[in-house]
Enzyme design. Structure first.
Site, PDB file in Angstrom:
ATOM      1  N   HIS A  47      12.732  12.345   3.744  1.00  0.00           N
ATOM      2  CA  HIS A  47      12.055  13.582   4.074  1.00  0.00           C
ATOM      3  C   HIS A  47      11.885  14.506   2.885  1.00  0.00           C
ATOM      4  O   HIS A  47      10.777  14.979   2.628  1.00  0.00           O
ATOM      5  CB  HIS A  47      12.597  14.291   5.300  1.00  0.00           C
ATOM      6  CG  HIS A  47      11.534  15.211   5.807  1.00  0.00           C
ATOM      7  ND1 HIS A  47      10.487  14.771   6.574  1.00  0.00           N
ATOM      8  CD2 HIS A  47      11.259  16.494   5.507  1.00  0.00           C
ATOM      9  CE1 HIS A  47       9.635  15.746   6.744  1.00  0.00           C
ATOM     10  NE2 HIS A  47      10.082  16.802   6.119  1.00  0.00           N
ATOM     11  N   HIS A  63       0.841  -1.195   0.000  1.00  0.00           N
ATOM     12  CA  HIS A  63       0.000   0.000   0.000  1.00  0.00           C
ATOM     13  C   HIS A  63       0.877   1.246   0.000  1.00  0.00           C
ATOM     14  O   HIS A  63       0.687   2.155  -0.807  1.00  0.00           O
ATOM     15  CB  HIS A  63      -0.925  -0.012   1.227  1.00  0.00           C
ATOM     16  CG  HIS A  63      -1.633   1.286   1.472  1.00  0.00           C
ATOM     17  ND1 HIS A  63      -2.644   1.750   0.656  1.00  0.00           N
ATOM     18  CD2 HIS A  63      -1.460   2.240   2.419  1.00  0.00           C
ATOM     19  CE1 HIS A  63      -3.072   2.919   1.098  1.00  0.00           C
ATOM     20  NE2 HIS A  63      -2.355   3.248   2.170  1.00  0.00           N
ATOM     21  N   THR A  86       5.698  27.216   5.495  1.00  0.00           N
ATOM     22  CA  THR A  86       4.436  26.539   5.180  1.00  0.00           C
ATOM     23  C   THR A  86       3.267  27.421   5.602  1.00  0.00           C
ATOM     24  O   THR A  86       2.273  27.527   4.879  1.00  0.00           O
ATOM     25  CB  THR A  86       4.356  25.179   5.901  1.00  0.00           C
ATOM     26  OG1 THR A  86       5.609  24.521   5.718  1.00  0.00           O
ATOM     27  CG2 THR A  86       3.263  24.336   5.338  1.00  0.00           C
ATOM     28  N   TRP A 142       6.981   0.163   3.912  1.00  0.00           N
ATOM     29  CA  TRP A 142       7.556   0.855   2.753  1.00  0.00           C
ATOM     30  C   TRP A 142       8.887   1.493   3.122  1.00  0.00           C
ATOM     31  O   TRP A 142       9.679   1.838   2.250  1.00  0.00           O
ATOM     32  CB  TRP A 142       6.589   1.888   2.168  1.00  0.00           C
ATOM     33  CG  TRP A 142       6.601   3.226   2.834  1.00  0.00           C
ATOM     34  CD1 TRP A 142       5.942   3.564   3.966  1.00  0.00           C
ATOM     35  CD2 TRP A 142       7.300   4.399   2.422  1.00  0.00           C
ATOM     36  NE1 TRP A 142       6.201   4.869   4.280  1.00  0.00           N
ATOM     37  CE2 TRP A 142       7.035   5.416   3.347  1.00  0.00           C
ATOM     38  CE3 TRP A 142       8.142   4.703   1.345  1.00  0.00           C
ATOM     39  CZ2 TRP A 142       7.554   6.707   3.258  1.00  0.00           C
ATOM     40  CZ3 TRP A 142       8.670   5.996   1.255  1.00  0.00           C
ATOM     41  CH2 TRP A 142       8.380   6.969   2.212  1.00  0.00           C
ATOM     42  N   TYR A 169       8.300  16.176   0.629  1.00  0.00           N
ATOM     43  CA  TYR A 169       8.028  17.462  -0.019  1.00  0.00           C
ATOM     44  C   TYR A 169       7.876  17.316  -1.519  1.00  0.00           C
ATOM     45  O   TYR A 169       7.150  18.086  -2.151  1.00  0.00           O
ATOM     46  CB  TYR A 169       9.113  18.472   0.363  1.00  0.00           C
ATOM     47  CG  TYR A 169       9.003  18.808   1.825  1.00  0.00           C
ATOM     48  CD1 TYR A 169       7.915  19.549   2.288  1.00  0.00           C
ATOM     49  CD2 TYR A 169       9.897  18.319   2.746  1.00  0.00           C
ATOM     50  CE1 TYR A 169       7.753  19.795   3.632  1.00  0.00           C
ATOM     51  CE2 TYR A 169       9.742  18.567   4.103  1.00  0.00           C
ATOM     52  CZ  TYR A 169       8.664  19.308   4.537  1.00  0.00           C
ATOM     53  OH  TYR A 169       8.493  19.543   5.866  1.00  0.00           O
ATOM     54  N   ARG A 179       1.118   1.680  15.022  1.00  0.00           N
ATOM     55  CA  ARG A 179       0.839   1.436  13.605  1.00  0.00           C
ATOM     56  C   ARG A 179       1.350   0.057  13.201  1.00  0.00           C
ATOM     57  O   ARG A 179       2.086  -0.586  13.931  1.00  0.00           O
ATOM     58  CB  ARG A 179       1.483   2.521  12.746  1.00  0.00           C
ATOM     59  CG  ARG A 179       2.998   2.497  12.781  1.00  0.00           C
ATOM     60  CD  ARG A 179       3.602   3.718  12.127  1.00  0.00           C
ATOM     61  NE  ARG A 179       3.500   3.655  10.680  1.00  0.00           N
ATOM     62  CZ  ARG A 179       4.310   4.340   9.861  1.00  0.00           C
ATOM     63  NH1 ARG A 179       5.246   5.126  10.350  1.00  0.00           N
ATOM     64  NH2 ARG A 179       4.188   4.252   8.553  1.00  0.00           N
ATOM     65  N   HIS A 196      13.892  13.735  12.336  1.00  0.00           N
ATOM     66  CA  HIS A 196      12.691  13.807  13.170  1.00  0.00           C
ATOM     67  C   HIS A 196      11.814  12.564  12.976  1.00  0.00           C
ATOM     68  O   HIS A 196      10.852  12.383  13.695  1.00  0.00           O
ATOM     69  CB  HIS A 196      11.901  15.110  12.952  1.00  0.00           C
ATOM     70  CG  HIS A 196      11.245  15.249  11.620  1.00  0.00           C
ATOM     71  ND1 HIS A 196      11.053  16.455  11.017  1.00  0.00           N
ATOM     72  CD2 HIS A 196      10.732  14.345  10.773  1.00  0.00           C
ATOM     73  CE1 HIS A 196      10.462  16.289   9.866  1.00  0.00           C
ATOM     74  NE2 HIS A 196      10.245  15.025   9.694  1.00  0.00           N
ATOM     75  N   HIS A 197      12.171  11.722  12.016  1.00  0.00           N
ATOM     76  CA  HIS A 197      11.496  10.432  11.899  1.00  0.00           C
ATOM     77  C   HIS A 197      12.116   9.407  12.841  1.00  0.00           C
ATOM     78  O   HIS A 197      11.662   8.279  12.900  1.00  0.00           O
ATOM     79  CB  HIS A 197      11.605   9.902  10.472  1.00  0.00           C
ATOM     80  CG  HIS A 197      10.958  10.798   9.451  1.00  0.00           C
ATOM     81  ND1 HIS A 197       9.663  10.635   9.038  1.00  0.00           N
ATOM     82  CD2 HIS A 197      11.418  11.875   8.781  1.00  0.00           C
ATOM     83  CE1 HIS A 197       9.366  11.570   8.151  1.00  0.00           C
ATOM     84  NE2 HIS A 197      10.418  12.338   7.977  1.00  0.00           N
ATOM     85  N   GLU A 252      11.567  13.528   0.028  1.00  0.00           N
ATOM     86  CA  GLU A 252      10.529  12.816  -0.727  1.00  0.00           C
ATOM     87  C   GLU A 252       9.131  13.284  -0.312  1.00  0.00           C
ATOM     88  O   GLU A 252       8.232  13.439  -1.140  1.00  0.00           O
ATOM     89  CB  GLU A 252      10.685  11.310  -0.486  1.00  0.00           C
ATOM     90  CG  GLU A 252       9.503  10.446  -0.937  1.00  0.00           C
ATOM     91  CD  GLU A 252       9.372  10.360  -2.439  1.00  0.00           C
ATOM     92  OE1 GLU A 252      10.361  10.641  -3.135  1.00  0.00           O
ATOM     93  OE2 GLU A 252       8.275  10.020  -2.906  1.00  0.00           O
ATOM     94  N   SER A 265      -2.192  27.030  -5.963  1.00  0.00           N
ATOM     95  CA  SER A 265      -1.908  28.431  -6.290  1.00  0.00           C
ATOM     96  C   SER A 265      -2.430  28.824  -7.659  1.00  0.00           C
ATOM     97  O   SER A 265      -2.488  30.009  -7.991  1.00  0.00           O
ATOM     98  CB  SER A 265      -0.398  28.692  -6.240  1.00  0.00           C
ATOM     99  OG  SER A 265       0.110  28.380  -4.977  1.00  0.00           O
ATOM    100  N   LYS A 282       2.542  30.126   3.117  1.00  0.00           N
ATOM    101  CA  LYS A 282       1.752  29.681   1.968  1.00  0.00           C
ATOM    102  C   LYS A 282       0.264  29.675   2.296  1.00  0.00           C
ATOM    103  O   LYS A 282      -0.561  30.162   1.523  1.00  0.00           O
ATOM    104  CB  LYS A 282       2.181  28.273   1.564  1.00  0.00           C
ATOM    105  CG  LYS A 282       3.529  28.295   0.891  1.00  0.00           C
ATOM    106  CD  LYS A 282       3.884  26.951   0.365  1.00  0.00           C
ATOM    107  CE  LYS A 282       4.860  27.089  -0.771  1.00  0.00           C
ATOM    108  NZ  LYS A 282       4.284  27.675  -1.967  1.00  0.00           N
ATOM    109  N   SER A 291      13.110   6.103 -13.349  1.00  0.00           N
ATOM    110  CA  SER A 291      12.000   6.792 -14.000  1.00  0.00           C
ATOM    111  C   SER A 291      11.842   8.197 -13.429  1.00  0.00           C
ATOM    112  O   SER A 291      11.684   9.169 -14.176  1.00  0.00           O
ATOM    113  CB  SER A 291      10.723   5.973 -13.804  1.00  0.00           C
ATOM    114  OG  SER A 291       9.596   6.774 -14.039  1.00  0.00           O
ATOM    115  N   SER A 292      11.897   8.311 -12.105  1.00  0.00           N
ATOM    116  CA  SER A 292      11.729   9.630 -11.480  1.00  0.00           C
ATOM    117  C   SER A 292      12.854  10.572 -11.875  1.00  0.00           C
ATOM    118  O   SER A 292      12.625  11.752 -12.131  1.00  0.00           O
ATOM    119  CB  SER A 292      11.726   9.513  -9.962  1.00  0.00           C
ATOM    120  OG  SER A 292      10.623   8.806  -9.546  1.00  0.00           O
ATOM    121  N   ASP A 322       6.862  21.176 -26.624  1.00  0.00           N
ATOM    122  CA  ASP A 322       6.805  19.837 -26.036  1.00  0.00           C
ATOM    123  C   ASP A 322       7.788  19.842 -24.880  1.00  0.00           C
ATOM    124  O   ASP A 322       8.423  20.856 -24.583  1.00  0.00           O
ATOM    125  CB  ASP A 322       7.214  18.764 -27.076  1.00  0.00           C
ATOM    126  CG  ASP A 322       6.697  17.378 -26.671  1.00  0.00           C
ATOM    127  OD1 ASP A 322       6.854  17.018 -25.490  1.00  0.00           O
ATOM    128  OD2 ASP A 322       6.122  16.680 -27.528  1.00  0.00           O
TER     129      ASP A 322
END
Lengths: 531, 381, 190
Positions: free
Chosen positions: A258, A81, A333, A146, A262, A455, A307-308, A260, A273, A336, A174-175, A110
């Site tokens: 991290h 998942h 943040t 994951w 963002y 979790r 912080h993780h 990632e 926006s 925004k 790919s990314s 293009d």
């Protein structure tokens, strides 16, 4: 999408001849719009697949006790998942939107590298086929979450880890290809007069996202390679027995992980926006501060990874540093969110589906952001860490954040893509069903987490039973609500609906609205002049 | 002696449990304030940060709401055109910054206090392994492991679930109150995380490294916790139960426990000479197997293909007897197979090996006696 | 036409830089491993002690004004057929004082084995001040069949040890590395 093309530029005449049809068109296409369409349908398919895995999880968790699946399979479900939603649904959806919209937004014919564009899409389905097929190996697929923490993913995993690593490599490639393409396009192919500070926010946020991707996807590739060699080739990067350190894995992973996070939210900022000013009929408030805020969020994202890992036992000075840095991210943040609210202030708002999703985004993303601040406070994170409170937090930013913004974008630009207006009634139904069910799904998770449910638990103590039942009901409602979205989009793809004008939204701004709807197969062969 | 302590312990457990039983079925929506000064401080900090967040949210959302109600086209509103205001943008950069400092100061103070494990009076080594906790009282000759007590029948719905479903262990950790207790947390295999919400302690157990944390419990009682880091399929099935006793009661308990463990070891020596019958071995072996081995190898010995080896009809249990004894006694490095030497007595080891070699149609006819295990450990092989 | 060529050239320039960035970041991922080790060494981040013998400092002043308790814990890795324990649970000492603690390992098998011990110190900062002049953990330990070995560890605490630390724990895990080491027999015979 097969409209007559105005052949007014010989330089590009080459790829206007003989457009293949049928499967070949899609396999060999180098057209940014086709590739965008492929990406978007692929990500929707993966969203439904990842969602159905989530429903398996929610079915098992509806009641205490093991009813439907075994714990080992449950762990495979949570892992798949996560991987599918992150790498298969959200990221490709943004790449799809970038493909469709970036060239049109900056007045380019293009993407800069059309052939690589084709590759970067077509390796993705194979990556996921490899990963999904690992579930049919003896011992099943990846079951280590994951985040694949070592040594659970090394010494203690099954042989299918090799497939997991291989498919992660392909997704990473790919990314990276997608990111290179975006950067080259935005840097080199803007129409004359389109200065950087005149670009739409979506182009800006994607440009910054692409740099983040370039910076961190190679690190992820490195980490999965280390997992592979630790498991199969006797290295010990993460094994204490050989002088390594399992916590090092987490540092490396979150150094990727991290930014990632963002990567999955910055393009949303660009979308919101664009949509809020369009429906408030008022220019975006504080454009330049939006740009700086996005850039500083991206910069700070490299300084907060630990912080993780507050509970891994870091020295106090490190805990304090990462706590302060994490809190600091709240400032840009916040800027925004204030800017969006001020954009709405004294506007002349209407509430079509894209706007509804955008407003829901601002509200629910703010909730996710605030729980993020709570999680950033180290001493209380000892209590929140690895509970459902964390699950609630990141689903508020990823589902009601990233996914809602993608849906807003789909409603906002579908007239341009398909040439017909979507069914507004169905769109609103989809919105309200999603909004209500997503909160039934994720809001109680805050409470069940605070009450102490960890979790990745396939079974739980009785005190968590009531809330889990509610959450599961919400999960099914939310999952099935997405079928409405499918119906709306399929209707548009089949051209069923009112023909859309070039600019269907009164307050919309941008070059994409200067071309007809549906957008011709080739747009801006002659660059537009931007004042 | 043994029976007396145990029944006493259970009586105490039942008595202390009474108020908890009522509480456990209540719908709890917030973090527990806990039972130590530290957990109370963490709770207060949590509430402070929470209220600040609520105020911010209410502020932002009410502005939005007003805007949504009043500034809509259907009200005949003409849009304003402003799109910049440096002053206001600077203000709303600085104000959040100040709010954050207001949160960071108490957070820093609490963190410094939380991380100070010094001056502790009792040290306990907590070792996680798939899927049980092992406790070692460093200052006493007491160590034991703590396994989930909820039977499989409850998990799979064949029996009604008890009050403390998945929240009960065979041997809880016993701690003194009003004592600074230091936990040294580590792991034997993958990463686990030792979490007791009432103590506001969560620390990862990293294999090969030790981590520390501490608590000072104010009230006697029973406190329950979880493993909080994904550690494989038994992740949800390795709870923590702590019984806190008055220091005097704790002293009594720990000494009786020392004596009990010593007596057990002595008895073990006596039992070495004793031959158990096949039925006895199989009976004892079956019980041990179900509590210690079945989580991985499955109650029917089928294992999980590719993950946990099958025992029925193939592999270790029908192969070489010494190799079989070796892996049960010493475990296998880098796998979930632990060294049961440290957690089972020799007669228990003998019984479970006998059971595995004769159950599910294995019928090797091999009997393993405690003396065989003793000889193996003494290196006769 | 020239426009197009110009464009391609520009693109090639950007692509080269980006690909270089990708390669550099991939290398950086691996470079983080030694960087992390170095960082841990300098800050005691993960509580590992240095694996080399510290010099004894002549005329080191023993700080008699305070005492520190050092606890010892041991663990045998899975599959390792021996028992491993410290001779004493804990000692109390002054910073600057040189102390010796023996660890006892009993090989239960009839085979020669090779063992390697790994230390970990908590709190992590303390690892910077725990200096071993001699330790069995510096090298692989050959264990002859049925051998009971007494392994010494000599160490002192740096007098600069922060005054806030009154108690620290030194933990060892003993791994069986017989299979990794090929020439066990010869080494053990030596």
């Amino acid at each position: 999408m097969s409209t007559v093309v105005a052949e007014n530029n010989d330089a590009h005449a080459g790829h206007h001849h003989s457009k293949p049809t049928g499967i070949k068109r899609w396999l060999f296409t180098t057209n940014h719009k086709d590739i965008g369409t492929l990406y978007l349908w692929f990500s929707f398919f993966m969203f439904m697949l990842g969602g159905s895995f989530a429903l398996v999880i929610r079915m098992e968790l509806f009641q205490p006790g093991m009813q439907i699946i075994e714990p080992h399979f449950f762990n495979q479900m949570t892992t798949m998942h996560g991987v599918i939603m992150v790498f298969g649904a959200v990221m490709p959806a943004f790449v799809g939107l970038a493909n469709w919209m970036l060239p049109m937004m900056i007045g380019a014919p293009d993407m800069a590298l059309p052939r690589m564009n084709n590759w970067s899409f077509w390796i993705l389905p194979f990556a996921f086929l490899i990963m999904l097929s690992s579930m049919f190996m003896p011992g099943g697929g990846p079951a280590f979450g994951w985040t694949f923490y070592a040594p659970l993913s090394t010494s203690y995993s099954t042989d299918s880890t090799a497939l997991f690593v291989f498919s992660m490599h392909i997704m990473g490639m790919s990314s990276i290809m997608g990111a290179i393409n975006v950067i080259v396009t935005v840097v080199n192919m803007r129409a004359p007069g389109m200065g950087f500070m005149k670009m739409p926010m979506f182009a800006w946020t994607w440009l910054i996202t692409a740099f983040l991707l370039i910076a961190v996807m190679p690190v992820l590739a490195g980490v999965v390679t280390m997992v592979l060699t630790d498991k199969f080739f006797g290295t010990s990067f993460f094994s204490a027995a050989g002088g390594g350190d399992p916590v090092l894995f987490q540092h490396l992973f979150w150094f990727f992980g991290h930014p990632e996070v963002y990567i999955m939210i910055l393009p949303s900022f660009g979308i919101i926006s664009a949509i809020i000013p369009a429906f408030a009929r008022k220019p975006l408030f504080g454009y330049s501060s939006m740009v700086y805020a996005t850039a500083s969020i991206a910069g700070l994202s490299f300084l907060v990874w630990a912080h993780h890992m507050f509970t891994t036992g870091m020295p106090t000075f490190a805990l304090l540093f990462f706590m302060y840095m994490t809190m600091l991210i709240a400032v840009p943040t916040g800027v925004k969110i204030f800017n969006w609210v001020t954009t709405m202030w004294r506007g002349s708002m209407t509430f079509e589906t894209p706007m509804l999703f955008a407003i829901a985004f601002v509200v629910l993303f703010t909730i996710g952001g605030l729980s993020g601040i709570m999680l950033g406070v180290t001493p209380v994170d000892y209590q929140y860490h690895d509970t459902y409170f964390v699950i609630a937090h990141f689903h508020y930013v990823l589902v009601t954040g990233a996914v809602f913004s993608i849906m807003a974008a789909a409603y906002y630009w579908i007239p341009k893509w398909s040439g017909v207006m979507y069914d507004e009634k169905l769109g609103k139904l989809h919105f309200w069903c999603s909004l209500v069910s997503v909160n039934i799904l994720f809001f109680p998770m805050h409470f069940v987490g605070l009450a102490g449910m960890p979790r990745r638990y396939p079974d739980y103590a009785l005190q968590f039973a009531d809330l889990n039942a509610i959450i599961s009901v919400g999960g099914f409602l939310f999952g099935f609500s997405q079928l409405i979205f499918l119906v709306v989009m399929v209707k548009c793809a089949m051209k069923k609906g009112e023909p859309a004008p070039a600019k269907p939204w009164e307050g919309a701004e941008g070059l994409e609205w200067t071309v007809p709807s549906p957008a011709p197969y080739h747009t801006f062969d002659t660059p537009p002049e931007v004042k | 002696m043994k029976i007396k302590t145990k029944s006493l312990l259970w009586a105490l457990a039942a008595a202390l449990n009474a108020p908890n039983v009522l509480a456990s079925n209540e719908l709890r929506l917030n973090m527990p304030p806990g039972i130590s000064d530290m957990s109370q401080k963490v709770y207060d900090l949590h509430m402070l940060v929470f209220y600040i967040c609520v105020v911010i949210a209410v502020g932002v959302f009410s502005v939005m709401l007003v805007s949504i109600i009043r500034h809509r086209k259907s009200n005949g509103r003409k849009p304003a055109t402003f799109h910049e205001n440096i002053k206001i943008e600077i203000i709303w950069t600085i104000i959040p910054f100040i709010i954050l400092i207001a949160m960071a100061v108490p957070a820093t103070i609490t963190l410094l206090e939380l991380d100070n494990t010094d001056d502790s009076e009792l040290s306990i080594v907590v070792t996680g392994s798939q899927w049980r906790w092992h406790y070692n009282y460093l200052d006493y000759d007491v160590q034991f492991q703590s396994i989930l007590a909820t039977p499989n029948e409850q998990i799979y719905g064949r029996l009604p679930k008890s009050e403390n479903y998945l929240h009960e262990v065979d041997r809880p950790l016993v701690l003194p109150t009003n004592t600074k207790v230091r936990f040294l947390i580590t792991s034997e295999d993958v990463i686990h995380s030792w979490w007791v919400p009432e103590f506001a302690i969560k620390r990862d157990a990293n294999p090969g490294y030790i981590n520390e944390s501490w608590t000072n419990i104010k009230e006697p009682g029973i406190y329950r916790g979880f493993c909080a880091e994904l550690c494989g399929q038994g992740h949800a099935f390795m709870p923590i139960v702590v019984i806190a006793k008055e220091p005097a009661d704790f002293e009594a308990w720990v000494h009786s426990e020392e004596q009990r463990l010593a007596a057990e070891a002595e008895q073990e020596q006596k039992l070495l000479a004793m031959e158990m019958s096949k039925d006895e071995l199989m009976d004892l072996g079956r019980n041990i197997y179900l509590s210690q081995c079945a989580a991985c190898h499955q109650p029917n010995g089928q294992g999980i293909p590719g993950v946990f080896p099958k025992l029925a009809g193939e592999g270790m249990a029908v192969g070489d007897k010494t190799a079989h004894i070796n892996i049960v006694v010493n475990g296998s490095s880098g796998t979930a197979m632990q060294a049961f030497r440290s957690s089972l007595s020799m007669s228990e080891l003998a019984a479970v090996i006998t059971y595995e070699r004769n159950a599910w149609g294995n019928n090797t006819g091999d009997l393993v006696q405690a003396a065989d295990i003793f000889n193996f450990i003494q290196g006769e092989e | 036409m020239t426009n197009r060529q110009q464009q391609n050239q520009d693109n090639a320039g950007v692509i080269t830089k980006l690909l270089a960035a990708v390669v550099i970041m991939f290398a950086f991922g691996f470079a983080l491993v030694p960087l992390y080790e170095k960082f841990c060494e300098l800050t005691g981040f993960n509580g590992r002690t240095e694996n080399i013998a510290a010099m004894t400092i002549d005329g080191m002043v023993v700080d008699t004004s305070r005492t520190v308790t050092v606890e010892f814990t041991t663990r045998t890795d899975r599959g390792a057929p021996w028992s491993f324990r410290p001779e004493t649970r804990s000692i109390t000492m002054h910073p600057g004082e040189l102390k010796q603690v023996n660890f006892i390992v009993e090989n239960h098998t009839n085979q020669n084995r090779m063992a390697q011990a790994l230390p970990s110190v908590s709190p992590g900062e303390a690892s910077l001040y725990l200096n071993k002049t001699e330790c069995f953990c510096f090298e692989q330990q050959p264990l002859a069949a049925k051998e009971t070995a007494v392994m010494p560890m000599r160490f002192y605490l740096d007098p600069d040890l922060p005054t806030s630390i009154h108690r620290l724990t030194l933990s060892y895990v003993m791994f069986d590395i017989t299979n990794q080491v090929k020439d066990v027999a010869t080494t053990a015979a030596r």
